[in-house]
Scaffold this motif. Structure first.
Motif, PDB file in Angstrom:
ATOM      1  N   PRO A  31       0.795  -1.235   0.000  1.00  0.00           N
ATOM      2  CA  PRO A  31       0.000   0.000   0.000  1.00  0.00           C
ATOM      3  C   PRO A  31       0.824   1.278   0.000  1.00  0.00           C
ATOM      4  O   PRO A  31       0.415   2.283  -0.582  1.00  0.00           O
ATOM      5  N   THR A  32       1.992   1.279   0.637  1.00  0.00           N
ATOM      6  CA  THR A  32       2.810   2.485   0.689  1.00  0.00           C
ATOM      7  C   THR A  32       3.564   2.739  -0.613  1.00  0.00           C
ATOM      8  O   THR A  32       4.102   3.827  -0.810  1.00  0.00           O
ATOM      9  N   CYS A  33       3.627   1.751  -1.489  1.00  0.00           N
ATOM     10  CA  CYS A  33       4.230   1.884  -2.832  1.00  0.00           C
ATOM     11  C   CYS A  33       3.228   1.278  -3.805  1.00  0.00           C
ATOM     12  O   CYS A  33       3.363   0.115  -4.201  1.00  0.00           O
ATOM     13  N   PRO A  34       2.183   2.018  -4.187  1.00  0.00           N
ATOM     14  CA  PRO A  34       1.028   1.441  -4.884  1.00  0.00           C
ATOM     15  C   PRO A  34       1.337   0.677  -6.163  1.00  0.00           C
ATOM     16  O   PRO A  34       0.546  -0.174  -6.565  1.00  0.00           O
ATOM     17  N   GLU A  35       2.452   0.951  -6.820  1.00  0.00           N
ATOM     18  CA  GLU A  35       2.751   0.243  -8.064  1.00  0.00           C
ATOM     19  C   GLU A  35       3.544  -1.045  -7.827  1.00  0.00           C
ATOM     20  O   GLU A  35       3.855  -1.757  -8.791  1.00  0.00           O
ATOM     21  N   TRP A  36       3.870  -1.336  -6.576  1.00  0.00           N
ATOM     22  CA  TRP A  36       4.728  -2.473  -6.251  1.00  0.00           C
ATOM     23  C   TRP A  36       3.970  -3.582  -5.542  1.00  0.00           C
ATOM     24  O   TRP A  36       3.010  -3.345  -4.813  1.00  0.00           O
ATOM     25  N   ARG A  37       4.445  -4.801  -5.776  1.00  0.00           N
ATOM     26  CA  ARG A  37       4.131  -5.932  -4.912  1.00  0.00           C
ATOM     27  C   ARG A  37       5.365  -6.215  -4.063  1.00  0.00           C
ATOM     28  O   ARG A  37       6.441  -5.660  -4.309  1.00  0.00           O
ATOM     29  N   VAL A  38       5.221  -7.061  -3.071  1.00  0.00           N
ATOM     30  CA  VAL A  38       6.332  -7.329  -2.158  1.00  0.00           C
ATOM     31  C   VAL A  38       7.556  -7.809  -2.922  1.00  0.00           C
ATOM     32  O   VAL A  38       8.698  -7.453  -2.593  1.00  0.00           O
ATOM     33  N   ARG A  39       7.363  -8.580  -3.980  1.00  0.00           N
ATOM     34  CA  ARG A  39       8.524  -9.062  -4.743  1.00  0.00           C
ATOM     35  C   ARG A  39       9.314  -7.905  -5.342  1.00  0.00           C
ATOM     36  O   ARG A  39      10.544  -7.956  -5.408  1.00  0.00           O
ATOM     37  N   ASP A  40       8.617  -6.844  -5.799  1.00  0.00           N
ATOM     38  CA  ASP A  40       9.313  -5.684  -6.356  1.00  0.00           C
ATOM     39  C   ASP A  40      10.116  -4.965  -5.272  1.00  0.00           C
ATOM     40  O   ASP A  40      11.251  -4.536  -5.503  1.00  0.00           O
ATOM     41  N   LEU A  41       9.523  -4.855  -4.110  1.00  0.00           N
ATOM     42  CA  LEU A  41      10.180  -4.221  -2.974  1.00  0.00           C
ATOM     43  C   LEU A  41      11.447  -4.981  -2.578  1.00  0.00           C
ATOM     44  O   LEU A  41      12.507  -4.387  -2.366  1.00  0.00           O
TER      45      LEU A  41
END
Length: 255
Positions: A31-41
């Motif tokens: 939610p804090t990085c709307p374009e990301w999923r956990v894998r992207d993070l």
């Protein structure tokens, strides 16, 4: 904070990030990085860790591009992240005090810079991982508070953001006419005066009793201010001209 403290915080924050990512699952939205999923993070943070490790371990004297993360997911990606995080922590702990390599913000030494920068990089992204549904013990979308859960770490991170990142020419927080934004930590005596104009923001840390007038004040406990100023939480409290607080939210992102 001392370099050893930053390395301890980096160690803790990386472990907490991996724990939150496992709990949420690498397909979960952030939610804090709307374009990301956990894998992207996880890929991004792991790539940053390896990038930083190379500067410290090999003494690179000039900038190098950030590498891409691997095309992995699930447990394989988390293992890759943990391996890189451990290598970064070990490399910083083993580095000589007179390390000479490229860095990009003012610091007492390159070693001090990389330890501090990676501690805060990892703390903010740990909060991102904890914002994912199932990633934290609290409410979904509500990240935990930063770095070793101390006020001192949060104040240090606000210092880095206001006096380091936003002193650079690339900061987009600008106003047509001079304005003054104050940031006040309510759980300690840390206060920052941020002078806004058509130039990069000019911030200074001031004594709370000596803080002058400001057009807008953002205040709250240091750990919440830290994540709020990085646009991970709503601003805790705003008084005065709220348009300046909105300007911060809209233009302060660091790329």
């Amino acid at each position: 904070m001392e370099t050893a403290e930053h390395i301890r915080a980096l160690d803790e924050e990386g472990r907490l990030l991996a724990t939150a990512a496992r709990k949420a699952g690498t397909d979960a939205e952030v939610p804090t990085c709307p374009e990301w999923r956990v894998r992207d993070l996880v890929r991004h943070t792991g790539a940053v860790h390896r990038w930083a490790t190379a500067f410290v371990a090999e003494g690179h004297p000039s900038p190098r591009p950030l590498p891409d993360g691997p095309d992995l997911a699930g447990e394989a990606l988390l293992t890759w992240f943990e391996d890189g995080h451990r290598r970064l922590v070990d490399t910083l702990r083993a580095a000589p005090a007179d390390l000479d390599c490229w860095s990009f913000l003012p610091a007492p030494s390159p070693l001090a810079f990389w330890a501090r920068r990676q501690a805060h990089e990892t703390a903010v992204h740990r909060a991102d991982a904890e914002s994912a549904p199932g990633g934290a013990l609290g409410e979904p979308g509500e990240p935990g508070e930063p770095g070793e859960r101390t006020v001192d770490f949060a104040v240090d991170g606000i210092d880095e953001l206001l006096l380091g990142f936003h002193a650079r020419s690339r900061s987009r927080v600008r106003t047509e006419t001079p304005r003054v934004l104050r940031v006040r930590a309510t759980d300690t005596n840390a206060v920052w005066t941020v002078r806004l104009s058509s130039e990069p923001p000019a911030a200074e840390r001031v004594d709370a009793a000596a803080a002058g007038d400001a057009d807008c004040e953002i205040s709250g406990p240091a750990p919440r201010l830290y994540l709020s100023l990085w646009n991970r939480l709503p601003l805790p409290a705003v008084t005065g001209d709220t348009a300046l607080a909105e300007l911060w939210r809209e233009t302060s992102g660091v790329g």
